[in-house]
Design a protein around this motif. Structure first.
Motif, PDB file in Angstrom:
ATOM      1  N   MET A 206      27.198  60.826 -15.946  1.00 26.14           N
ATOM      2  CA  MET A 206      26.649  61.219 -14.674  1.00 26.14           C
ATOM      3  C   MET A 206      25.944  60.039 -14.001  1.00 26.14           C
ATOM      4  N   PHE A 207      24.813  59.598 -14.589  1.00 27.87           N
ATOM      5  CA  PHE A 207      24.091  58.450 -14.067  1.00 27.87           C
ATOM      6  C   PHE A 207      24.292  57.281 -15.013  1.00 27.87           C
ATOM      7  N   LYS A 208      24.521  56.145 -14.469  1.00 23.21           N
ATOM      8  CA  LYS A 208      24.589  54.940 -15.294  1.00 23.21           C
ATOM      9  C   LYS A 208      23.217  54.300 -15.288  1.00 23.21           C
ATOM     10  N   THR A 209      22.807  53.870 -16.439  1.00 24.53           N
ATOM     11  CA  THR A 209      21.522  53.173 -16.500  1.00 24.53           C
ATOM     12  C   THR A 209      21.785  51.690 -16.593  1.00 24.53           C
ATOM     13  N   ASN A 210      21.035  50.953 -15.871  1.00 20.69           N
ATOM     14  CA  ASN A 210      21.158  49.508 -15.879  1.00 20.69           C
ATOM     15  C   ASN A 210      20.097  48.968 -16.820  1.00 20.69           C
ATOM     16  N   LYS A 211      20.488  48.353 -17.880  1.00 21.41           N
ATOM     17  CA  LYS A 211      19.557  47.826 -18.887  1.00 21.41           C
ATOM     18  C   LYS A 211      19.046  46.439 -18.520  1.00 21.41           C
ATOM     19  N   MET A 212      19.130  46.087 -17.243  1.00 22.75           N
ATOM     20  CA  MET A 212      18.664  44.790 -16.794  1.00 22.75           C
ATOM     21  C   MET A 212      17.169  44.653 -17.072  1.00 22.75           C
ATOM     22  N   LYS A 213      16.800  43.556 -17.652  1.00 20.91           N
ATOM     23  CA  LYS A 213      15.399  43.293 -17.952  1.00 20.91           C
ATOM     24  C   LYS A 213      14.659  42.955 -16.663  1.00 20.91           C
ATOM     25  N   THR A 214      13.526  43.621 -16.484  1.00 23.89           N
ATOM     26  CA  THR A 214      12.688  43.310 -15.324  1.00 23.89           C
ATOM     27  C   THR A 214      11.434  42.622 -15.822  1.00 23.89           C
ATOM     28  N   ASN A 215      10.965  41.703 -15.053  1.00 24.88           N
ATOM     29  CA  ASN A 215       9.757  40.982 -15.418  1.00 24.88           C
ATOM     30  C   ASN A 215       8.876  40.892 -14.189  1.00 24.88           C
ATOM     31  N   TYR A 216       7.914  41.767 -14.125  1.00 22.22           N
ATOM     32  CA  TYR A 216       6.953  41.726 -13.045  1.00 22.22           C
ATOM     33  C   TYR A 216       5.722  41.008 -13.564  1.00 22.22           C
ATOM     34  N   PRO A 217       5.287  39.969 -12.893  1.00 22.46           N
ATOM     35  CA  PRO A 217       4.190  39.169 -13.426  1.00 22.46           C
ATOM     36  C   PRO A 217       2.841  39.889 -13.455  1.00 22.46           C
ATOM     37  N   ARG A 218       2.608  40.846 -12.584  1.00 27.21           N
ATOM     38  CA  ARG A 218       1.321  41.530 -12.575  1.00 27.21           C
ATOM     39  C   ARG A 218       1.495  42.896 -11.921  1.00 27.21           C
ATOM     40  N   MET A 219       0.908  43.918 -12.520  1.00 29.20           N
ATOM     41  CA  MET A 219       0.932  45.258 -11.956  1.00 29.20           C
ATOM     42  C   MET A 219      -0.260  45.439 -11.025  1.00 29.20           C
ATOM     43  N   HIS A 220      -0.064  46.240  -9.975  1.00 31.90           N
ATOM     44  CA  HIS A 220      -1.153  46.568  -9.059  1.00 31.90           C
ATOM     45  C   HIS A 220      -1.285  48.085  -8.981  1.00 31.90           C
ATOM     46  N   ALA A 221      -2.507  48.565  -9.013  1.00 32.29           N
ATOM     47  CA  ALA A 221      -2.801  49.985  -8.817  1.00 32.29           C
ATOM     48  C   ALA A 221      -3.985  50.075  -7.865  1.00 32.29           C
ATOM     49  N   SER A 222      -3.972  51.100  -7.021  1.00 37.89           N
ATOM     50  CA  SER A 222      -5.058  51.284  -6.068  1.00 37.89           C
ATOM     51  C   SER A 222      -5.454  52.756  -6.069  1.00 37.89           C
ATOM     52  N   PHE A 223      -6.764  53.029  -6.049  1.00 39.72           N
ATOM     53  CA  PHE A 223      -7.262  54.390  -6.126  1.00 39.72           C
ATOM     54  C   PHE A 223      -8.306  54.637  -5.052  1.00 39.72           C
ATOM     55  N   TYR A 224      -8.316  55.865  -4.531  1.00 39.67           N
ATOM     56  CA  TYR A 224      -9.372  56.301  -3.631  1.00 39.67           C
ATOM     57  C   TYR A 224     -10.550  56.777  -4.465  1.00 39.67           C
ATOM     58  N   VAL A 225     -11.755  56.471  -4.027  1.00 40.08           N
ATOM     59  CA  VAL A 225     -12.963  56.855  -4.754  1.00 40.08           C
ATOM     60  C   VAL A 225     -13.981  57.462  -3.801  1.00 40.08           C
ATOM     61  N   LYS A 226     -14.915  58.225  -4.369  1.00 37.19           N
ATOM     62  CA  LYS A 226     -15.962  58.849  -3.560  1.00 37.19           C
ATOM     63  C   LYS A 226     -17.134  57.919  -3.302  1.00 37.19           C
ATOM     64  N   ASP A 227     -17.515  57.159  -4.329  1.00 36.42           N
ATOM     65  CA  ASP A 227     -18.720  56.321  -4.248  1.00 36.42           C
ATOM     66  C   ASP A 227     -18.383  54.937  -4.789  1.00 36.42           C
ATOM     67  N   LEU A 228     -18.209  53.987  -3.902  1.00 35.08           N
ATOM     68  CA  LEU A 228     -17.781  52.652  -4.297  1.00 35.08           C
ATOM     69  C   LEU A 228     -18.793  51.970  -5.209  1.00 35.08           C
ATOM     70  N   GLU A 229     -20.076  52.146  -4.955  1.00 32.97           N
ATOM     71  CA  GLU A 229     -21.099  51.500  -5.799  1.00 32.97           C
ATOM     72  C   GLU A 229     -21.012  51.985  -7.252  1.00 32.97           C
ATOM     73  N   LYS A 230     -20.875  53.306  -7.453  1.00 30.60           N
ATOM     74  CA  LYS A 230     -20.739  53.844  -8.809  1.00 30.60           C
ATOM     75  C   LYS A 230     -19.458  53.338  -9.466  1.00 30.60           C
ATOM     76  N   THR A 231     -18.401  53.245  -8.680  1.00 29.63           N
ATOM     77  CA  THR A 231     -17.116  52.759  -9.196  1.00 29.63           C
ATOM     78  C   THR A 231     -17.232  51.300  -9.628  1.00 29.63           C
ATOM     79  N   ILE A 232     -17.860  50.481  -8.818  1.00 27.37           N
ATOM     80  CA  ILE A 232     -18.052  49.067  -9.172  1.00 27.37           C
ATOM     81  C   ILE A 232     -18.859  48.947 -10.454  1.00 27.37           C
TER      82      ILE A 232
END
Length: 166
Positions: free
Chosen positions: A1-27
């Motif tokens: 059905m679906f072919k999977t591509n076993k190509m190796k990926t190399n991402y040098p750095r992951m990024h994630a971003s989150f919404y927060v209620k209180d930036l000072e507490k988060t820091i």
């Protein structure tokens, strides 16, 4: 059905971003948890850049967009000694919510501990011992014969919240 591509990926750095209620507490929380100051602090925004693992994580203060149905994030460490060292540091800062040893979660035997940020984002720091054919029944929402392991890798507190929802 679906072919999977076993190509190796190399991402040098992951990024994630989150919404927060209180930036000072988060820091404050992430400065203690990561053991470093943020790289950037602006109006309603902060960013941490970690070398290991290679991660850029940013936080945007916007209380209306904070969601409690996220799941969790985690760091896998290379040794039991490293896990103990990180656990000791997190305990010294009163960050640890739960510690588990020899747990079978996500079909893997792991030692781990959990911390929760001010907006409820849970982090597990774990050491992977081996794969397992068994998944702890705690993660089946309390149903005796349930095959639903979707609560795996959650703290007991979150499992109770999930059970009480809906």
């Amino acid at each position: 059905m679906f072919k999977t591509n076993k190509m190796k990926t190399n991402y040098p750095r992951m990024h994630a971003s989150f919404y927060v209620k209180d930036l000072e507490k988060t820091i404050q929380f992430y400065t203690e948890f990561f053991g470093q100051d943020p790289d950037k602090i602006e109006h309603r925004y902060t960013k941490f850049t970690l070398d290991e693992p290679s991660l850029i994580i940013s936080f945007i203060e916007n209380p209306q967009k904070v969601s409690s149905n996220f799941g969790h994030l985690g760091f896998q460490v290379d040794s039991v000694e490293e896990l103990k060292s990180r656990l000791d540091k997190a305990n010294a800062k009163n960050l640890v919510k739960l510690e588990e040893k020899g747990t079978s979660c996500c079909y893997a035997i792991q030692d781990k501990f959990w911390v929760t940020d001010p907006d409820g984002i849970q982090w597990e720091v774990y050491y992977f011992h081996s794969d397992s054919k068994f998944n702890d029944p705690r993660y089946s929402f309390g149903e005796k014969d349930s095959k639903d392991e979707s609560a795996c890798c959650t703290t007991e507190e979150t499992s109770k919240e999930i059970q009480n929802c809906c």
